[in-house]
Design an enzyme around this catalytic site. Structure first.
Site, PDB file in Angstrom:
ATOM      1  N   HIS A 101      24.800 -25.193  14.667  1.00 38.18           N
ATOM      2  CA  HIS A 101      26.199 -25.064  15.082  1.00 38.18           C
ATOM      3  C   HIS A 101      26.485 -26.313  15.900  1.00 38.18           C
ATOM      4  CE1 HIS A 101      25.830 -20.458  14.621  1.00 38.18           C
ATOM      5  NE2 HIS A 101      26.273 -21.025  13.518  1.00 38.18           N
ATOM      6  N   GLU A 306      18.368 -18.874  22.024  1.00 42.26           N
ATOM      7  CA  GLU A 306      19.697 -19.174  22.583  1.00 42.26           C
ATOM      8  C   GLU A 306      19.462 -19.722  23.980  1.00 42.26           C
ATOM      9  OE1 GLU A 306      22.629 -18.635  21.024  1.00 42.26           O
ATOM     10  OE2 GLU A 306      22.060 -17.335  19.347  1.00 42.26           O
ATOM     11  N   HIS A 503       2.260  11.765 -19.913  1.00 41.77           N
ATOM     12  CA  HIS A 503       2.133  11.218 -21.257  1.00 41.77           C
ATOM     13  C   HIS A 503       0.627  11.078 -21.508  1.00 41.77           C
ATOM     14  CE1 HIS A 503       6.415   9.432 -20.913  1.00 41.77           C
ATOM     15  NE2 HIS A 503       6.425  10.626 -21.470  1.00 41.77           N
ATOM     16  N   GLU A 506      -1.232   7.764 -21.471  1.00 42.21           N
ATOM     17  CA  GLU A 506      -1.111   6.869 -20.314  1.00 42.21           C
ATOM     18  C   GLU A 506      -2.105   7.374 -19.275  1.00 42.21           C
ATOM     19  OE1 GLU A 506       3.112   6.717 -19.416  1.00 42.21           O
ATOM     20  OE2 GLU A 506       3.568   6.274 -21.515  1.00 42.21           O
ATOM     21  N   HIS A 613       2.516   6.834 -14.444  1.00 39.24           N
ATOM     22  CA  HIS A 613       2.604   6.485 -15.860  1.00 39.24           C
ATOM     23  C   HIS A 613       1.907   5.156 -16.131  1.00 39.24           C
ATOM     24  CE1 HIS A 613       5.665   9.374 -17.553  1.00 39.24           C
ATOM     25  NE2 HIS A 613       5.616   9.728 -16.279  1.00 39.24           N
ATOM     26  N   GLU A 704       4.716   3.026 -12.716  1.00 37.25           N
ATOM     27  CA  GLU A 704       4.072   2.500 -13.926  1.00 37.25           C
ATOM     28  C   GLU A 704       2.953   1.595 -13.443  1.00 37.25           C
ATOM     29  OE1 GLU A 704       5.002   3.240 -17.001  1.00 37.25           O
ATOM     30  OE2 GLU A 704       6.974   4.163 -16.736  1.00 37.25           O
TER      31      GLU A 704
END
Ligand SMILES: *[C@@H]1O[C@H](CO)[C@@H](O)[C@H](O)[C@H]1NC(C)=O
Ligand SMILES: *[C@@H]1O[C@H](CO)[C@@H](O)[C@H](O)[C@H]1NC(C)=O
Ligand SMILES: *[C@@H]1O[C@H](CO)[C@@H](O)[C@H](O)[C@H]1NC(C)=O
Ligand SMILES: *[C@@H]1O[C@H](CO)[C@@H](O)[C@H](O)[C@H]1NC(C)=O
Ligand SMILES: *[C@@H]1O[C@H](CO)[C@@H](O)[C@H](O)[C@H]1NC(C)=O
Ligand SMILES: *[C@@H]1O[C@H](CO)[C@@H](O)[C@H](O)[C@H]1NC(C)=O
Ligand SMILES: *[C@@H]1O[C@H](CO)[C@@H](O)[C@H](O)[C@H]1NC(C)=O
Ligand SMILES: *[C@@H]1O[C@H](CO)[C@@H](O)[C@H](O)[C@H]1NC(C)=O
Length: 789
Positions: A101, A306, A503, A506, A613, A704
């Site tokens: 600044h 600051e 599944h 898997e 999975h 996954e």
């Protein structure tokens, strides 16, 4: 600083005052060869001064520019280090960047003083000599030289903020890419739309691997540490902590506690900062700031300092600012040596560029630089440090970080072994994490059953095996509880579940849950405090296979087929749950496996779960469906910030998931940071994840775990090492948020009372004993409990 301003105004000969008095108040005055001039150095004089310093100290100082401002001024840096023209591979780099600044001028001049101070005292003062010998210091007095030239002396100028922004009117401390995507400029995904000053700075910090940095501002007196922004979108008062909060608090206190007025916290009324430090976002949110960018994108720890109540005080006050800040500035640079550093090396002892380095329990990555060197700022203590690289599986080393005695950080090299070699060694290796090599094999139904029974036999006190039902072909749907005092819900003890192999082909989750079960039991017995604490306070349910019939139809080596995916009725179980958008052809009749899981999920007050999975590598969060049933469109729950956090927890703790690399079967599919919303990836109806969220108190992710659906068993040790920490950290999340009991006024536990969080339409209900859990991000919430009557 107000008192001093008035005091100085009453003096007639200001310059004389400074010249005569300033050196007298500096400690060790006889040693200090530097006397600050009570004068601001403008752009023109700065160039000359830096050139002079470079000429006078050719072995210590080098001037360079990182680019140009909009008006063509050089963005000057003075590099100071012993033997500046040579590379010092293990010497950490530090930077001070000031005056971004343009009207905040104190930091600018202090950096210029610091350059002179270090160079003039080198070889005279031992501390300075040592600091310059072991630290590569880069000093940038002004990131916004155009703004500075336009600004004027004054605390609050009439035309407010003249010179603050760059000449195109852009606030440079809002021009960086924001970690929460809240800056307007990153939409194009390129650097192009950033201002030249910002662009130059980003390129500079990507090229030089800075370890530590200070961003010097004015207008307050405080050390403000990350994050500066929060995920809430609120403008202030949200504490937003980084994974390295302990280090950042230490850094902020290092500066503030040595500064005579900053440490008071209230030198600039009405500010009142305890200890003179604050979390950035807790003070006020800065979107697109430089500080968060440094840490999040470049691994550089930066604190915003600051330095003055008055942004552009009269020049006469400058020596007193130097007096107040000299010690904090030096001490802060010394912190560059906190923690550890070292090389990541390959099997031939050669450095690996771009290797990842992380510390267990801290979700932040560092990468090695072109010399294969990393630096890791850490508080004193004991840690596990992990390194991995492309083709090199992760290796962990135990490290001890000593208390910082001013000097160099200890060197910890990590030598990686290439994947092929690891796989070869594994055949002759006895165990990993105490699990014997013989367990890293695939388990068919009989072997799985035997494994589970063996485990419950050996660890009677902390396990319980039960079946929640039978598959179509009559196989048991086993669930193993691992917890202290298993068997029933205990008031106040949260319930967690992992469900795998829904599944059938898997299979990674199935094997990982068996390994996890063994690991938890063994570590509990060996006295591992973390695992003991977890099992003492959490009821963990592990369901290695929701689809044992499908598993028996699948085969080893299957990378991405559908053989064995569905159950024995050829129904995909992750399409078979009731769906929020109505029935589909796949969920008219619930399969026995689905019914059993629903029944179990409704009977147990689960708080958090994951559905494991394979076939991809990503943490997927609800919803999986959207109203249009159109893939590619995210559809988010009211608890999205919590879900995103949970997904990051898994992906970040997984040794590879967070990298977002694609699977070879789908080279174009990449997930930023390894997480995705389900519907944004692809939509599905009748999934288990959405059902849990909508019909129970539970929050579930779909994880996954790897590209290969049925990998060869030789790969299981690597998958275990990739997932172990993530599996555990994810369970630990069950203890986040808020929990408690609901009682009637005479003290009866109230079951099925509603717990609502203001602004969130999803309520949870109390369990039979009146206990409840509500996962939430840090923040303030109004929580209401209610029950009919
Ligand atoms: C600094 O480095 C110089 C040159 O390598 C060496 O002679 C000197 O002893 C070092 N001084 C300190 C204090 O480390
Ligand atoms: C500043 O804050 C502290 C505690 O945080 C409080 O005790 C003190 O009264 C406050 N001072 C002022 C001036 O507000
Ligand atoms: C670390 O590796 C570097 C580069 O191979 C080597 O020079 C140094 O001696 C090693 N240090 C330790 C402590 O092993
Ligand atoms: C179960 O324990 C028996 C006896 O200790 C052992 O022979 C067998 O290999 C174990 N089976 C599994 C699957 O762990
Ligand atoms: C867990 O509980 C066991 C049995 O009560 C106790 O011996 C152990 O100290 C506890 N461990 C932790 C870390 O809480
Ligand atoms: C549902 O669970 C209860 C026990 O919580 C059990 O008695 C019942 O048989 C289960 N029903 C099905 C269909 O699994
Ligand atoms: C819980 O309360 C709701 C109404 O607030 C009711 O529909 C539901 O059946 C109750 N559940 C149980 C298990 O009592
Ligand atoms: C909580 O409720 C109070 C009173 O209605 C309100 O002032 C406050 O803003 C609310 N806080 C939050 C975080 O919603």
């Amino acid at each position: 600083m107000g008192w001093h301003y008035k005091f100085v105004l009453t003096l007639i000969s200001l310059v004389l005052f400074v010249k005569n008095c300033a050196p007298r108040v500096v400690e060790n005055e006889n040693k200090d060869a530097f006397v600050p001039k009570a004068q601001y150095t403008n752009y023109h004089d700065l160039k000359d001064l830096f050139d002079d310093l470079q000429r006078t100290y050719p072995d210590l100082a080098r001037v360079y520019a990182i680019g140009k401002s909009v008006e063509g001024r050089d963005l000057l840096v003075l590099q100071i280090t012993e033997n500046v023209h040579e590379e010092h591979e293990l010497r950490p780099s530090f930077k001070y960047v000031a005056n971004m600044h343009g009207d905040e001028s104190v930091g600018r001049q202090l950096v210029i003083y610091l350059a002179q101070y270090l160079l003039m005292n080198y070889g005279k003062d031992d501390r300075v000599t040592k600091l310059v010998n072991i630290t590569d210091i880069h000093l940038m007095p002004s990131l916004n030289p155009d703004g500075f030239e336009k600004s004027n002396v004054g605390c609050e100028s009439k035309e407010k903020f003249v010179g603050r922004n760059n000449v195109k009117g852009v606030d440079l401390n809002r021009d960086f890419p924001d970690q929460f995507g809240r800056d307007s400029r990153t939409e194009s995904g390129t650097y192009k739309s950033h201002e030249p000053e910002t662009m130059s700075l980003m390129k500079w910090i990507m090229k030089n691997q800075f370890v530590l940095s200070g961003n010097l501002h004015g207008g307050a007196l405080v050390a403000s540490y990350p994050y500066d922004d929060s995920s809430t979108g609120k403008e202030c008062c949200v504490e937003s902590l980084s994974p390295d909060d302990a280090v950042f608090k230490h850094l902020a206190h290092t500066y503030a506690s040595r500064h005579a007025s900053m440490r008071l916290g209230n030198a600039c009324p009405p500010d009142n900062f305890t200890g003179g430090v604050t979390n950035g976002a807790d003070w006020y949110a800065v979107q697109g700031g430089m500080q968060d960018y440094n840490y999040v994108r470049a691994g550089c720890f930066e604190v915003t300092l600051e330095l003055s109540c008055c942004k552009y005080p009269p020049a006469d006050e400058l020596p007193s600012y130097w007096r107040d800040n000299k010690e904090p500035m030096l001490k802060y640079i010394e912190q560059t040596h906190l923690g550890v550093k070292g090389y990541v090396l390959n099997e031939n002892g050669e450095p690996i560029e771009g290797a990842y380095v992380r510390v267990a329990g801290i979700n932040h990555l560092q990468q090695t630089n072109k010399h294969g060197v990393y630096w890791r700022l850490l508080m004193p203590g004991e840690y596990s440090l992990y390194a991995n690289a492309y083709g090199y599986p992760a290796r962990s080393v135990k490290i001890t970080v000593p208390e910082l005695q001013f000097g160099e950080a200890p060197v910890v090299n990590v030598s990686l072994v290439p994947r092929d070699q690891v796989e070869h060694d594994r055949k002759t290796r006895h165990d990993i994490d105490g699990i014997s090599a013989g367990d890293f094999v695939h388990h068919n139904y009989e072997a799985m059953e035997q494994f589970l029974k063996n485990l419950t036999q050996e660890y009677k006190d902390i396990t319980k095996l039960s079946s929640i039902g039978k598959s179509v072909e009559g196989r048991e749907l086993y669930v193993l509880e691992v917890t202290k005092d298993p068997g029933s819900h205990l008031p106040g003890k949260p319930e967690f579940k992992y469900v795998a192999n829904m599944h059938g082909n898997e299979v990674l989750g199935r094997e990982l849950l068996l390994l996890l079960a063994k690991y938890l039991c063994q570590q509990y017995k060996y006295g591992d405090k973390r695992i003991q604490g977890l099992l003492n306070t959490t009821r963990i349910h592990l369901m290695p296979s929701m689809n044992p019939d499908g598993y028996e139809r699948s085969r080893v080596g299957d990378y991405s087929s559908a053989r064995g995916r569905a159950n024995a009725h050829n129904i995909d179980l992750n399409r078979n749950f009731p769906d929020q958008f109505g029935p589909t052809k796949d969920n008219q009749t619930p399969e026995p496996e689905t019914l059993a899981v629903m029944n179990w999920s409704l009977a147990t007050p689960f708080v958090l779960s994951a559905n494991l999975h394979g076939g991809a590598l990503v943490a997927n969060f609800p919803y999986d469906g959207n109203p249009e049933m159109d893939s590619g469109h995210a559809y988010l729950t009211p608890d999205n910030p919590v879900f995103v956090h949970l997904a990051h927890v898994y992906a970040d703790a997984h040794l590879k998931m967070h990298l977002g690399q694609s699977c070879k079967s789908l080279p174009d599919e990449k997930f930023a940071n390894g997480i995705t919303n389900g519907a944004e990836w692809y939509v599905l109806a009748g999934g288990m994840q959405d059902w849990n969220y909508l019909h129970t108190n539970d929050m579930e992710l779909t994880l996954e775990l790897g590209c290969h659906k049925f990998p060869p068993s030789d790969d299981l040790p690597t998958y275990w090492e990739d997932n172990r920490e993530a599996l555990i950290e994810f369970i630990e999340q069950v203890h986040r948020g808020v929990r408690g009991f609901v009682h009637s006024h005479i003290g009866h536990a109230l079951a099925n009372a509603t717990i609502a969080v203001s602004g969130n339409p999803r309520a949870v209900r109390t369990a039979a004993l009146g206990d409840y859990w509500r996962l939430l991000r840090p923040g303030s919430y109004n929580v209401t409990a209610s029950k009919y009557g």
